[in-house]
Enzyme design. Sequence first.
Site, PDB file in Angstrom:
ATOM      1  N   ASN A  12       3.102  -3.940  -0.910  1.00  0.00           N
ATOM      2  CA  ASN A  12       3.291  -3.713  -2.337  1.00  0.00           C
ATOM      3  C   ASN A  12       4.412  -2.700  -2.578  1.00  0.00           C
ATOM      4  OD1 ASN A  12       2.668  -3.936  -5.091  1.00  0.00           O
ATOM      5  ND2 ASN A  12       0.496  -4.080  -4.629  1.00  0.00           N
ATOM      6  N   CYS A  13       4.834  -2.622  -3.824  1.00  0.00           N
ATOM      7  CA  CYS A  13       5.905  -1.711  -4.248  1.00  0.00           C
ATOM      8  C   CYS A  13       5.616  -0.295  -3.749  1.00  0.00           C
ATOM      9  CB  CYS A  13       5.989  -1.695  -5.767  1.00  0.00           C
ATOM     10  SG  CYS A  13       7.080  -0.442  -6.447  1.00  0.00           S
TER      11      CYS A  13
END
Lengths: 74, 171
Positions: A12-13
């Site tokens: 994820n980011c």
Amino acid sequence: MADETLDASGLNCPLPILKTKKALSKMDTGKILDVISTDAGSVKDIEAFCNQTGNKLISTVEDGGKYVFTIEKV
Amino acid sequence: MSDNNKMTIIATKGTFDWAFPPFIIASTGVAMDKEVSIFFTFYGLNLLLKDTSKLKVSPIGNPGMPMKMPFGPKWLQAIDFGPKIPNVLWNIPFADTLVTFLMKKTMAKHGVAKLEDLRSMCQEFDVKFIACEMTVDLFGYSKDDFIDGVEFAGAATYFEEASTGNHHLYM
């Protein structure tokens, strides 16, 4: 055909961006990197990353929740 | 790299949840060709400790936090307990430990980087970490409590760092 492939699936980011940056920094200019991501946010982010860093986003392909970004190192 | 490509962040929060934004923005900033310095002051110093186990997220006075179970049946995971549990009930021993544990589980499930990994990635990317010397003294820390590669300085050093940039965040 890509010279290198980075599989950032499940991350994820901001990990896809950080790993893309690292992968590109080890590559020579003109080489092609494929980045595989499952993070929908990376569609906008990879584009922004390429715009900002001057690398060339050649294509974005979506296939059932999986994204493949083809980037040319500039 | 031109000077105005510089970014500074002032990190002031010392809880587990608020430890993420400075490291996420800083590491991404460097990935986007910025030069980044973080000035850690007051509770933000916690983010630089070798032992990060004191970083906790608290449900007390934190009504904005969604509270969903990271495991169990789907119907259970769908419930947001945040608004359902009176906040005063969180004043029980080990509530912070429990909620921190659940948040770590949720993050792992969503592929969010571990705090220590984000922090070391920042260092690998040459993000400059500056710890506020005054608050280090104030809180009785020793320099050995902090990870390697931290500079110790004061507010004037922050201003010098910030003088050449045009992107400054307070977190």
